[in-house]
Design a protein around this motif. Structure first.
Motif, PDB file in Angstrom:
ATOM      1  N   UNK A  49      62.251  53.041 -10.317  1.00  0.00           N
ATOM      2  CA  UNK A  49      63.320  53.981 -10.562  1.00  0.00           C
ATOM      3  C   UNK A  49      64.662  53.248 -11.170  1.00  0.00           C
ATOM      4  N   UNK A  50      64.700  51.970 -10.982  1.00  0.00           N
ATOM      5  CA  UNK A  50      65.607  51.116 -11.314  1.00  0.00           C
ATOM      6  C   UNK A  50      65.756  51.117 -12.937  1.00  0.00           C
ATOM      7  N   UNK A  51      64.657  50.861 -13.163  1.00  0.00           N
ATOM      8  CA  UNK A  51      64.183  51.016 -14.623  1.00  0.00           C
ATOM      9  C   UNK A  51      64.736  52.188 -15.464  1.00  0.00           C
ATOM     10  N   UNK A  52      64.164  53.150 -14.683  1.00  0.00           N
ATOM     11  CA  UNK A  52      64.342  54.577 -15.332  1.00  0.00           C
ATOM     12  C   UNK A  52      65.835  55.060 -15.311  1.00  0.00           C
ATOM     13  N   UNK A  53      66.664  54.452 -14.397  1.00  0.00           N
ATOM     14  CA  UNK A  53      68.094  54.885 -14.396  1.00  0.00           C
ATOM     15  C   UNK A  53      68.922  54.236 -15.681  1.00  0.00           C
ATOM     16  N   UNK A  54      68.022  53.126 -16.224  1.00  0.00           N
ATOM     17  CA  UNK A  54      68.437  52.426 -17.548  1.00  0.00           C
ATOM     18  C   UNK A  54      69.267  51.195 -17.221  1.00  0.00           C
ATOM     19  N   UNK A  60      67.892  41.366 -17.569  1.00  0.00           N
ATOM     20  CA  UNK A  60      67.735  42.029 -16.326  1.00  0.00           C
ATOM     21  C   UNK A  60      66.557  42.924 -16.237  1.00  0.00           C
ATOM     22  N   UNK A  61      66.386  43.556 -17.464  1.00  0.00           N
ATOM     23  CA  UNK A  61      65.350  44.468 -17.693  1.00  0.00           C
ATOM     24  C   UNK A  61      63.815  43.717 -17.398  1.00  0.00           C
ATOM     25  N   UNK A  62      63.901  42.689 -17.853  1.00  0.00           N
ATOM     26  CA  UNK A  62      62.678  41.732 -18.250  1.00  0.00           C
ATOM     27  C   UNK A  62      62.511  41.157 -16.585  1.00  0.00           C
ATOM     28  N   UNK A  63      63.565  41.020 -15.827  1.00  0.00           N
ATOM     29  CA  UNK A  63      63.287  40.418 -14.756  1.00  0.00           C
ATOM     30  C   UNK A  63      62.635  41.544 -13.776  1.00  0.00           C
ATOM     31  N   UNK A  64      63.038  42.901 -13.727  1.00  0.00           N
ATOM     32  CA  UNK A  64      62.397  43.933 -13.039  1.00  0.00           C
ATOM     33  C   UNK A  64      60.993  43.797 -13.507  1.00  0.00           C
ATOM     34  N   UNK A  65      60.628  43.894 -14.843  1.00  0.00           N
ATOM     35  CA  UNK A  65      59.237  43.893 -15.328  1.00  0.00           C
ATOM     36  C   UNK A  65      58.535  42.552 -14.893  1.00  0.00           C
TER      37      UNK A  65
END
Ligand code: ADP
Ligand code: ASP
Ligand code: MG
Length: 449
Positions: A49-54, A60-65
């Motif tokens: 959901x965090x990724x989907x919110x942009x 930061x994106x990579x860290x979530x992935x």
């Protein structure tokens, strides 16, 4: 096939290798379990959901992935045959990475559904392989081939007739040869776009699938041994309920008991499928049976709590001794497809709360154009930071003194929108979010401890 059991495992039940292994043991224990519905591994949907919110920053994106990858890899590492499953996960992660980048430019409900669906798509690859390694004849099935919904992304509505026909054609025959592992929460519309049933929707998926394959039983395996008199996280002295009727359990789910998605019991009730709720961590503790007929119908059964309520109050002196005001209000709400939950009225005003089921989990908003149109008719006030507390029971008003007992215990709380009467099974009210848990605790102590 005579006994046909559908077993659903929630996020914490498939959180890691040990948890998944306990699920496999539960499946092995019941030879009539032919269909397994799985949630995403615990925590994954929130990350998605965090990724989907942009997420703007690529690091930061990579860290979530990376976190998402680590959760799944840590399970795969314990397999004897790792290659195939790792490849499947990597393929999904590659698509996920591009979608997350797209969402960082522009997020939207349709893209969100594609992103959040990845959780269940990954967990089912892993659970299937784990079961195969234990010697279970398991096969993974992509439920988007069967679970047809409308295109209302984030809170899609199932198309029951299509689901039933597709399940009979594609899923049922497979279940005669294998233990089928499939995804909760996700579906697809008629154009093949991925959709989701709203947060916590895997319970609902499992019930819809159970209905479609005409299952004789549905098991919901979670992290608590059954449905309790209230959320045990709020009242530690809450106790499990061994048996509860469909109507009482539906009221609980509708009024926020997170243990079941609000719509879960509709398909089960339509087809009279008994539902069992238990803990995959401690299956030996038993759990709750939800059935049409139960032996006891206590005056007070349980308490439920739902946060993030939006209350709208509409006032019009013109409403005094006239007719048609409510019709006008509800026409406007219907025109904009605004679903209403609770309602209370006085001679010159009406208060209502807005329904909420979509993925964001935030308080529902009264859209500006709807507000503007209502303002042509009356004064409109919108309030947030409210919680809904529901007391579930049976014929509560049949015994004298019930109101004194309930409201006496709550004398220190400022209660709003008290509703009772439309259903014999519930009495509910709003209270400020900051004091809602306290209100549940106090009422639980008075009525159940
Ligand atoms: P899952 O991931 O298995 O679907 P959920 O977190 O959605 O699990 O639901 C289980 C949680 O529901 C429990 O951990 C508990 O905190 C909460 N809950 C809320 N109301 C109740 C209740 N009346 N009885 C039991 N659990 C409840
Ligand atoms: N994975 C989804 C969620 O976290 C659906 C579910 O677990 O029921 O909401
Ligand atoms: Mg759940």
């Amino acid at each position: 096939m005579s006994a046909f059991n559908v077993a659903k495992f929630g996020g914490t039940s498939v959180a890691n290798f040990e948890a998944m292994s306990r699920c496999a043991a539960i499946i092995e224990d019941n030879p009539s379990t032919k269909l397994v519905v799985s949630s995403a591994c615990s925590g994954v949907t929130n990350l998605l959901v965090e990724l989907a919110l942009g997420v703007q920053n690529p690091d930061d994106r990579q860290a979530i992935l990376d976190k998402v990858r680590a959760i799944h890899y840590s399970i795969i590492e314990q397999f004897s045959e790792q290659e195939k499953t790792r490849y499947s996960i990597d393929t999904i992660l590659t698509t996920l990475s591009s979608m997350a980048e797209a969402a960082s430019f522009q997020s939207g409900d349709k893209l969100t559904d594609h992103i959040v669906a990845c959780g269940e798509l990954m967990s089912t690859h892993i659970l299937t392989q784990l079961m195969i390694e234990r010697g279970i004849n398991a096969v993974r099935f992509d439920i988007r081939e069967v679970l047809r919904t409308n295109s209302d992304h984030g809170k899609a509505e199932p198309v029951i007739a299509d689901i039933s026909a597709l399940a009979q054609q594609k899923l049922y025959p497979l279940c005669q040869q294998h233990v089928v592992v499939t995804q909760g929460f996700i579906g697809s519309d008629v154009e093949g776009n991925t959709t989701t049933l709203g947060r916590g929707g895997s319970d609902y998926s499992a019930a819809l699938i159970a209905e479609a394959v005409k299952a004789s039983g549905l098991e919901i395996w979670t992290d608590v041994p059954g449905i309790y008199t209230t959320d045990p996280r709020i009242a530690p002295k809450a106790t499990p309920i061994p048996e509860i009727s469909f109507s009482e359990a539906s009221e609980m789910a509708n009024f926020g008991a997170k243990i079941l998605h609000p719509s879960t019991l509709l398909p089960a009730l339509r087809h009279q499928i008994p539902v069992f709720v238990g803990s995959s961590r401690e299956p030996e503790k038993g759990g709750t049976w939800i059935r049409k007929q139960v032996e006891s119908a206590p005056q007070f059964r349980a308490l439920a709590l739902r946060n993030n309520q939006t209350m709208v109050t509409l006032r019009s002196p013109d409403m005094f001794q006239t007719y048609g005001f409510l019709a006008q209000v509800f026409n406007i709400l219907a025109k904009y497809q605004i679903s209403v939950d609770l309602i209370t009225t006085s001679e010159v005003s009406v208060s209502l709360t807005l329904d909420q089921t979509n993925t964001s989990g935030q308080a529902p908003e009264l859209p500006a154009d709807v507000k503007a149109e209502l303002e042509q008719l009356c004064l409109v006030e919108v309030e947030y930071n409210l919680s809904l507390v529901a007391l579930i029971g049976n014929k509560m008003s049949a015994k004298k003194g019930y109101a004194k007992q309930v409201f006496g215990a709550l004398e220190d709380f400022n209660l709003r929108m008290i509703c009772y009467g439309a259903s014999p099974h519930n009495l509910c009210f709003l209270v400020g979010e900051a004091e809602a848990k306290k209100a549940v605790e106090v009422l639980h102590r008075e009525l159940f401890e």
